[in-house]
Design a protein around this motif. Structure first.
Motif, PDB file in Angstrom:
ATOM      1  N   UNK A 162     -22.274  97.632 -51.184  1.00 45.36           N
ATOM      2  CA  UNK A 162     -23.210  97.746 -50.074  1.00 45.36           C
ATOM      3  C   UNK A 162     -24.137  98.930 -50.329  1.00 45.36           C
ATOM      4  N   UNK A 163     -25.384  98.797 -49.887  1.00 46.61           N
ATOM      5  CA  UNK A 163     -26.313  99.915 -50.002  1.00 46.61           C
ATOM      6  C   UNK A 163     -26.001 100.942 -48.926  1.00 46.61           C
ATOM      7  N   UNK A 164     -25.800 102.175 -49.332  1.00 42.44           N
ATOM      8  CA  UNK A 164     -25.517 103.266 -48.408  1.00 42.44           C
ATOM      9  C   UNK A 164     -26.612 104.325 -48.517  1.00 42.44           C
ATOM     10  N   UNK A 165     -26.606 105.262 -47.572  1.00 40.90           N
ATOM     11  CA  UNK A 165     -27.580 106.349 -47.600  1.00 40.90           C
ATOM     12  C   UNK A 165     -26.950 107.571 -46.932  1.00 40.90           C
ATOM     13  N   UNK A 166     -26.538 108.570 -47.717  1.00 35.19           N
ATOM     14  CA  UNK A 166     -25.840 109.720 -47.135  1.00 35.19           C
ATOM     15  C   UNK A 166     -26.668 110.495 -46.127  1.00 35.19           C
ATOM     16  N   UNK A 167     -27.997 110.497 -46.314  1.00 30.76           N
ATOM     17  CA  UNK A 167     -28.846 111.227 -45.382  1.00 30.76           C
ATOM     18  C   UNK A 167     -28.761 110.706 -43.963  1.00 30.76           C
ATOM     19  N   UNK A 168     -28.468 109.424 -43.810  1.00 30.85           N
ATOM     20  CA  UNK A 168     -28.338 108.831 -42.475  1.00 30.85           C
ATOM     21  C   UNK A 168     -27.202 109.477 -41.702  1.00 30.85           C
ATOM     22  N   UNK A 169     -26.061 109.664 -42.352  1.00 26.45           N
ATOM     23  CA  UNK A 169     -24.908 110.279 -41.704  1.00 26.45           C
ATOM     24  C   UNK A 169     -25.070 111.786 -41.611  1.00 26.45           C
ATOM     25  N   UNK A 170     -25.619 112.409 -42.649  1.00 25.85           N
ATOM     26  CA  UNK A 170     -25.801 113.866 -42.634  1.00 25.85           C
ATOM     27  C   UNK A 170     -26.708 114.301 -41.498  1.00 25.85           C
ATOM     28  N   UNK A 171     -27.780 113.556 -41.258  1.00 23.36           N
ATOM     29  CA  UNK A 171     -28.697 113.928 -40.172  1.00 23.36           C
ATOM     30  C   UNK A 171     -28.039 113.809 -38.808  1.00 23.36           C
ATOM     31  N   UNK A 172     -27.129 112.850 -38.668  1.00 21.65           N
ATOM     32  CA  UNK A 172     -26.395 112.738 -37.401  1.00 21.65           C
ATOM     33  C   UNK A 172     -25.579 114.004 -37.131  1.00 21.65           C
ATOM     34  N   UNK A 173     -25.074 114.613 -38.206  1.00 18.14           N
ATOM     35  CA  UNK A 173     -24.153 115.733 -38.066  1.00 18.14           C
ATOM     36  C   UNK A 173     -24.847 117.085 -37.985  1.00 18.14           C
ATOM     37  N   UNK A 174     -25.937 117.277 -38.741  1.00 17.94           N
ATOM     38  CA  UNK A 174     -26.571 118.615 -38.780  1.00 17.94           C
ATOM     39  C   UNK A 174     -28.077 118.558 -38.548  1.00 17.94           C
ATOM     40  N   UNK A 175     -28.584 117.417 -38.096  1.00 16.98           N
ATOM     41  CA  UNK A 175     -30.018 117.309 -37.875  1.00 16.98           C
ATOM     42  C   UNK A 175     -30.792 117.379 -39.179  1.00 16.98           C
ATOM     43  N   UNK A 176     -31.910 118.083 -39.157  1.00 15.45           N
ATOM     44  CA  UNK A 176     -32.779 118.166 -40.342  1.00 15.45           C
ATOM     45  C   UNK A 176     -32.453 119.356 -41.241  1.00 15.45           C
TER      46      UNK A 176
END
Length: 270
Positions: free
Chosen positions: A166-180
């Motif tokens: 599956x195509x994943x994107x770590x930035x999607x989850x990271x932004x949920x946790x620490x914003x920008x």
């Protein structure tokens, strides 16, 4: 529910010993995902051979699986996914760069690039971008490895059901946790205390299960320290993809929306 093998892959289109492909291997059981091992590959060939091993696993891969339909149709390229990927893989990187640059140069400022439907909700870069980050080259290098390994690509191509990619994107989850906030950089001069703290904050949230995925990451103290100590963030990104794969493994149709465009693909969880 029985435990399930899951993997997360932080990909490099030109891996080296300093910047390898990183695979996080884990076991998902209920709401817990246990990190079992981190594997590093400094060649695409080595990573490709690893993918051919028998499963079972469900994997999240940090590179695009498709191109914007607007771009594909404008160029007159095949609109059937496998034919499109084979055509794309046959091109040399300079030809890809020049073709995409010509497309952008003919368009107005602010609308240079075409985007996939998944880019909006995921907050991801277009898969036609050849620099910063060079995801067009990541697609060019990565998808042929998946095809050669014969894995299953839900919604795109049937393959070995014991190995689901599956195509994943770590930035999607990271932004949920620490914003920008930035948590990684390959440049030693930019590997700051602030980015170190951001990595600590991401891991703290993952270990407590404070994400919309409702999953809790289980690490040994040594694994925890190794993830924080990697200023490039590559190992942490692989773990973020691991969590996205674990979430998808527990969803109907892998959490993918019904009827997503097979030319473009979709980022799991977006």
């Amino acid at each position: 529910m029985s435990p399930r093998e899951v993997i997360g892959v932080d990909f490099s289109s030109r891996p080296t010993r300093r910047k390898p492909v990183v695979v996080a291997q884990g076991l998902a059981a209920g709401p817990t995902v246990k990190l079992q091992a981190l594997h590093c590959f400094d060649t695409l060939e080595g990573f490709g051979q690893w993918l051919k091993q028998p499963g079972p696993w469900v994997g999240g891969f940090d590179f695009p699986f498709g191109l914007p339909r607007e771009l594909v149709e404008h160029l007159g390229w095949p609109t059937q996914w496998l034919a499109l990927m084979r055509h794309y893989a046959s091109l040399e990187r300079p030809a890809i760069r020049d073709t995409f640059a010509a497309f952008c140069n003919a368009r107005p400022v602010g609308h240079k690039f075409a985007h996939r439907a998944t880019d909006g909700p995921a907050g991801s870069s277009t898969s036609m971008k050849w620099v910063n980050p060079p995801v067009a080259y990541m697609l060019h290098a990565g998808v042929p490895l998946l095809l050669d390994a014969g894995v299953d690509l839900p919604g795109l191509l049937d393959g070995d059901k014991a190995r689901v990619a599956l195509e994943a994107y770590p930035g999607l989850l990271a932004r949920e946790l620490i914003g920008r906030r930035s948590y990684k950089n390959d440049d030693a001069a930019k590997q700051t205390a602030e980015r170190l703290i951001a990595r600590k904050d991401i891991l703290a949230a993952l270990e407590l299960g404070r994400t919309r995925l409702s999953l809790r990451l289980k690490l040994t103290p040594a694994q925890h320290d190794a993830l924080i100590a990697d200023p490039s963030g590559d190992r942490l990104d692989a773990v973020l993809c691991l969590l996205q794969a674990a979430w998808a493994a527990g969803q109907e149709h892998w959490g993918l929306p019904a009827g997503f465009d097979p030319v473009e693909g979709w980022i799991v969880g977006a």
